[in-house]
Design a protein around this motif. Structure first.
Motif, PDB file in Angstrom:
ATOM      1  N   UNK A 337       0.828  -1.215   0.000  1.00 54.14           N
ATOM      2  CA  UNK A 337       0.000   0.000   0.000  1.00 54.14           C
ATOM      3  C   UNK A 337       0.858   1.259   0.000  1.00 54.14           C
ATOM      4  N   UNK A 338       2.181   1.051   0.076  1.00 53.97           N
ATOM      5  CA  UNK A 338       3.114   2.169   0.119  1.00 53.97           C
ATOM      6  C   UNK A 338       2.826   3.108   1.292  1.00 53.97           C
ATOM      7  N   UNK A 339       2.620   2.508   2.470  1.00 53.77           N
ATOM      8  CA  UNK A 339       2.440   3.313   3.686  1.00 53.77           C
ATOM      9  C   UNK A 339       3.362   2.767   4.771  1.00 53.77           C
ATOM     10  N   UNK A 340       3.473   3.523   5.850  1.00 55.40           N
ATOM     11  CA  UNK A 340       4.207   3.041   7.015  1.00 55.40           C
ATOM     12  C   UNK A 340       3.230   2.784   8.151  1.00 55.40           C
ATOM     13  N   UNK A 341       3.512   1.781   8.971  1.00 54.91           N
ATOM     14  CA  UNK A 341       2.775   1.612  10.216  1.00 54.91           C
ATOM     15  C   UNK A 341       3.235   2.661  11.216  1.00 54.91           C
ATOM     16  N   UNK A 342       2.652   2.647  12.403  1.00 49.47           N
ATOM     17  CA  UNK A 342       3.045   3.598  13.434  1.00 49.47           C
ATOM     18  C   UNK A 342       4.537   3.431  13.711  1.00 49.47           C
ATOM     19  N   UNK A 343       5.295   4.521  13.649  1.00 51.11           N
ATOM     20  CA  UNK A 343       6.725   4.449  13.923  1.00 51.11           C
ATOM     21  C   UNK A 343       6.992   4.660  15.403  1.00 51.11           C
ATOM     22  N   UNK A 344       8.221   4.997  15.732  1.00 48.78           N
ATOM     23  CA  UNK A 344       8.530   5.285  17.122  1.00 48.78           C
ATOM     24  C   UNK A 344       7.678   6.458  17.583  1.00 48.78           C
ATOM     25  N   UNK A 345       7.203   6.381  18.805  1.00 45.57           N
ATOM     26  CA  UNK A 345       6.419   7.472  19.353  1.00 45.57           C
ATOM     27  C   UNK A 345       7.065   7.881  20.672  1.00 45.57           C
ATOM     28  N   UNK A 346       7.782   8.980  20.653  1.00 44.69           N
ATOM     29  CA  UNK A 346       8.476   9.442  21.854  1.00 44.69           C
ATOM     30  C   UNK A 346       8.042  10.861  22.196  1.00 44.69           C
ATOM     31  N   UNK A 347       6.785  11.184  21.778  1.00 43.26           N
ATOM     32  CA  UNK A 347       6.330  12.567  21.940  1.00 43.26           C
ATOM     33  C   UNK A 347       6.217  12.979  23.399  1.00 43.26           C
ATOM     34  N   UNK A 348       5.980  12.015  24.306  1.00 42.78           N
ATOM     35  CA  UNK A 348       5.706  12.401  25.698  1.00 42.78           C
ATOM     36  C   UNK A 348       6.975  12.877  26.398  1.00 42.78           C
TER      37      UNK A 348
ATOM     38  N   UNK B 337      -3.710   8.711   6.331  1.00 40.82           N
ATOM     39  CA  UNK B 337      -2.823   8.202   5.277  1.00 40.82           C
ATOM     40  C   UNK B 337      -3.616   7.746   4.065  1.00 40.82           C
ATOM     41  N   UNK B 338      -4.947   7.813   4.190  1.00 41.07           N
ATOM     42  CA  UNK B 338      -5.829   7.378   3.108  1.00 41.07           C
ATOM     43  C   UNK B 338      -5.587   5.917   2.716  1.00 41.07           C
ATOM     44  N   UNK B 339      -5.498   5.058   3.743  1.00 39.31           N
ATOM     45  CA  UNK B 339      -5.369   3.622   3.500  1.00 39.31           C
ATOM     46  C   UNK B 339      -6.394   2.885   4.345  1.00 39.31           C
ATOM     47  N   UNK B 340      -6.543   1.606   4.080  1.00 45.45           N
ATOM     48  CA  UNK B 340      -7.371   0.750   4.922  1.00 45.45           C
ATOM     49  C   UNK B 340      -6.488  -0.230   5.657  1.00 45.45           C
ATOM     50  N   UNK B 341      -6.888  -0.588   6.866  1.00 45.23           N
ATOM     51  CA  UNK B 341      -6.248  -1.693   7.563  1.00 45.23           C
ATOM     52  C   UNK B 341      -6.712  -3.004   6.942  1.00 45.23           C
ATOM     53  N   UNK B 342      -6.217  -4.129   7.481  1.00 46.74           N
ATOM     54  CA  UNK B 342      -6.643  -5.421   6.965  1.00 46.74           C
ATOM     55  C   UNK B 342      -8.152  -5.536   7.127  1.00 46.74           C
ATOM     56  N   UNK B 343      -8.859  -5.848   6.039  1.00 50.12           N
ATOM     57  CA  UNK B 343     -10.310  -6.010   6.118  1.00 50.12           C
ATOM     58  C   UNK B 343     -10.671  -7.435   6.478  1.00 50.12           C
ATOM     59  N   UNK B 344     -11.910  -7.816   6.208  1.00 52.50           N
ATOM     60  CA  UNK B 344     -12.311  -9.189   6.461  1.00 52.50           C
ATOM     61  C   UNK B 344     -11.436 -10.107   5.617  1.00 52.50           C
TER      62      UNK B 344
END
Lengths: 442, 442
Positions: A337-348, B337-344
């Motif tokens: 899908x040419x996307x990234x999942x959630x990356x590192x989150x160190x905002x806090x 991101x205008x994507x979908x997660x894994x569907x059914x």
């Protein structure tokens, strides 16, 4: 892995390089082959294994790895430019770090099981993944097959995690369980663990808590959206835990476990976090107390969800490979899908408390003269250090007695200072057992 | 929720409509407010609550919902066209189904906690989500706050799940736990559960297993990538479980639990799946046996990962809201991101076995005359039905005796026929306890 088999699917295969082919890597190869059709259906494209970097290609392996895929040139493999996915199961800091960085620079998404590297230098890796716009997933780095990182990062993303208590090292849990059930001492239990293959010949990394500390750093980082490294984690192993400590715990209807503890504390200047690894007494009624043998479990307390526990095998080739492949399916889907999942989150960016400022509770056994006034002296010593006592139990009669004191929560430094002061008191022969107490809701 | 507060963030807010504002909805509103900054950081944009559909706006609610957001026109809210995200916590089939379908058609991504709807007609919803290119997430529909759907769908995506055993209904677990610990009968334990708020005035949906059956359908669908509906799930409740059944279990060092059981079975024509809900005896040493009171837990056996367990509160406003918000963060990120997660995922399309063909094991207590030859007759009856006996224990002496038989695995229909035949045998007075046995590795 035969890319031709999938020629009727719409998508071209994603090309995978595997770095390392030991117990985990071999299982990764096996699962890739056995589950090929399922993986293709779940990802939306076949995954094609195009190279396996090993140090000794001549070695007999569990998995049937086609000889033409083997290479000793790991750096060449990750930089050849046609790799979509890299799985790193070599372990250790180098060359793993360089290989992962090169893989990301060359456009691959990476799945790794490397807890030591993530805990020491995760931020370099996360920054490289961010820059490359690629995924870096690492579920297998903590508690083997148990899905814990994804739940912390995603399922609890709308909640506030307050505490994580983990049994994240199977070797030490096996040893402590054995000491509890058989009354054995540490050395005897360690030898049994070694005989059964649960402990290595040099057990230092497990027994002294280094392995658990790396996992604590990873868990704390994810739970609190704050960068916590292995160097931030206070660490005590189990080699000083005695049969008498375990017996003391039993008298309190408790059990000794090596815990990785990550906490969020609200303070006047905002929240701070702490991460530590040490043996602790927990009540037998606590869900973690029933985690036996080499199993792992992670207990999570969050504001809205309440108490959750995740339980399963914390190590082993196949379980770890299961976690690697779960990540691999996600990063492969993201690639398509040419996307990234959630990356590192160190905002806090919470402050990381040193151990001395972290609140803990102590269970202390003090051998004293059985004289009038001794209990009062001991109680004074606690009070002088600002430590409040929860319970005192006196055991033994005649010349010698033992006072067993359990404190309320106090700064660990104050508790440690209390113990030091007790040691030098008149009428005190010895402080014979000191152990922190967790999980009883105090 | 004040969109203005976030005017310094880069992204415009995502607009959220909430359908239903009872115990779960109120907690969703509270968490959206209290965690607003964290949610913004985790999503990458603020989430702005723009409407709350309720039936009775005049009702006092736990959460402080701004009056101008309340509306009785749920259909109007989901079709107004400027909604990015919809949370449905009304429950039941209608109007929830129509509202979710309208929301998806109008371009919103949906998070729902509606197990009944998903189990009855999930395929209509999934097809609508697919067509709209939007997400439909539902972690809260099974086992409240416990992250179980995401681990099944994502963490175990590279593994093969073989069996799921779940304690997925808190009411029945509370009742059975009470019967086990106090020796109470079903009616007495149910009354206590009602007094304490663990059971509703009309407890049918919980006690007769309808709630658990809906969850079993959802779990089986995800675990086996096959469409399983509530109608496919065999269902037996706990209202016929007696104090004597619980005592029988105790004699076997077992405990009675209402289990949702989903299994994958390999056969000559490929794999088939089954899903069922019924009371069963499990050994006290099984991790599920220690799930007490109203807690839930889901035990998963998979090929590579081995045995995993997920434990926590299975119901309640705040825990369920935690699961809803976890999903909300994911679908909100996907929107950005205008994507979908894994569907059914129903690609496997395994055959769903009827209960009669599903392999189970029976524990049967048979009241017989204490005569020579009776045991042989009973053994013959089992053998005639092709059922192999694992253990027989004879209790009592004199005129009457009791035979307690535990079978090996056999088709449930053959086991049921065996019991029917036993009932009509000479020298058999009664088959006084029949219960299936699970979790002992046979």
């Amino acid at each position: 892995m035969d890319g031709q088999r999938n020629e009727d699917t719409v998508r071209p295969p994603l090309r995978l390089a595997l770095l390392g082919c030991g117990s985990v890597g071999s299982q990764v190869v096996r699962l890739l082959r056995e589950q090929a059709d399922d993986l293709t259906a779940r990802v939306g494209a076949p995954i094609e294994l195009v190279g396996v970097a090993v140090r000794r290609p001549e070695l007999q392996r569990d998995a049937d790895v086609p000889a033409h895929l083997l290479t000793t040139d790991a750096a060449g493999l990750v930089s050849r430019g046609d790799i979509d996915l890299v799985v790193e199961v070599i372990g250790g800091i180098e060359p793993s770090r360089s290989l992962i960085l090169t893989a990301l620079e060359n456009g691959a998404s990476v799945v790794t099981a490397n807890k030591a590297l993530l805990a020491e230098d995760g931020s370099t890796l996360f920054a490289a993944a961010e820059k490359a716009g690629r995924d870096l997933y690492y579920e297998a780095a903590v508690a083997g097959a148990i899905p814990i990182l994804r739940p912390l990062r995603e399922s609890l993303a709308g909640d506030k995690v307050r505490r994580v208590l983990g049994i994240v090292n199977g070797t030490t849990n096996f040893i402590l369980d054995k000491m509890d059930t058989s009354g054995a001492g540490f050395t005897e239990a360690l030898e049994e663990a070694q005989d059964l293959g649960y402990a290595e010949a040099d057990p230092t990394a497990d027994v002294e808590g280094y392995d658990a500390a790396a996992k604590a750093a990873i868990l704390a980082s994810l739970a609190f959206h704050t960068r916590v490294t292995a160097a931030d984690v206070y660490r005590e192993g189990i080699s000083d835990v005695t049969a008498s400590d375990v017996a003391s715990a039993r008298e309190m209807d408790s059990v000794v476990k090596l815990l990785a503890i990550c906490e969020l504390t609200d303070g006047p200047d905002g929240p701070s976090v702490s991460a530590r690894v040490h043996p602790a007494m927990i009540p037998r009624s606590h869900p973690l107390a029933s985690v036996r043998e080499a199993y792992n479990a992670v207990f999570v307390e969050s504001e809205a969800a309440g108490q959750l526990m995740f339980y399963g095998p914390g190590a082993g080739g196949a379980p770890t490979a299961s976690a690697v492949l779960g990540d691999l399916v996600t990063v492969a889907r993201n690639r398509l899908m040419d996307v990234r999942g959630a990356g590192e989150s160190a905002y806090a960016q919470c402050e990381v408390l040193p151990m001395g400022s972290t609140e803990t509770r102590y269970h202390v056994a003090i051998d004293v003269d059985d004289k009038a006034g001794v209990l009062a002296q001991v109680a004074h010593t606690f009070a002088d250090h600002g430590v409040s006592i929860k319970t005192v139990r006196q055991e033994g009669r005649g010349v010698d007695a033992q006072l067993v004191v359990v404190s309320h929560r106090a700064a660990d430094a104050d508790l440690a200072a209390t113990v030091e002061a007790l040691r030098t008191m008149p009428n005190v022969h010895d402080v014979s057992s000191i152990m922190r107490v967790e999980g009883d809701g105090e």
